[in-house]
Design a protein around this motif. Structure first.
Motif: not given
Length: 184
Positions: A65, A67, A97
């Motif tokens: 992940l 962002g 994201l």
């Protein structure tokens, strides 16, 4: 991307979240170039081709992940701005994201990913009987594939290829871009 595909991707991300080791967050910069095609909903036969430039920065929070913030520029593919050609020009700034299906847990992820975000834009289309110019905000989504750049600098940089879609009110845009993401 349809709802079933989004759900499937979210389930995959959650499965990997349970298995992934927590990594120290890393800051990255990225840049990309590509080709976009834009068309008005009521004028499908009149499409504009544009070059796409992307510049972004963000934080790789976990191996799966990240962002960040991003700037996009769309412009004329060639220097031919003749009156009979349809041209799309635009600028946008936004957030994103990125959920990765990591094939490696070291450094920047490689493998397939899904990108979702929002951007605020200003755009124009010229060469139509009635020129189009608007500004607004909309969603942006993409699917892509990231590759490791060099085994000697494992995890420090990656190349990627992605296909993205967004809407500028009644204009639909699809883009194919290639870029590099570098970790600091």
């Amino acid at each position: 991307m349809n709802k079933q595909m989004r759900r499937f991707f979210c389930i995959l991300v959650l499965l990997f979240a349970g298995q992934a080791t927590l990594a120290e967050p890393a800051v990255y910069m990225e840049g990309a170039i590509g080709l976009g095609v834009q068309s008005l909903h009521d004028e499908e036969d009149n499409a504009a081709a544009s070059r796409v430039l992307k510049l972004g920065s963000g934080v790789q929070l976990l191996p799966f992940l990240s962002g960040g913030v991003v700037l996009y520029s769309w412009g004329v593919v060639k220097d031919d701005k003749s009156e009979d050609s349809i041209n799309f020009d635009g600028l946008s700034a936004g957030w994103e994201l990125v959920a990765h299906l990591p094939l490696s847990l070291k450094g920047l992820p490689t493998g397939p990913y899904f990108r979702y975000g929002g951007h605020c834009w200003s755009a124009t289309i010229t060469g139509l009987a009635q020129p189009w110019a608007k500004s607004g905000c909309s969603d942006l989504s993409a699917i892509g594939l990231a590759f490791s750049s060099d085994s000697r600098r494992e995890g420090q940089a990656s190349f990627y290829v992605e296909f993205s879609r967004t809407r500028f009110d009644e204009v639909t845009s699809g883009s194919l871009i290639a870029g590099i993401r570098n970790r600091f």
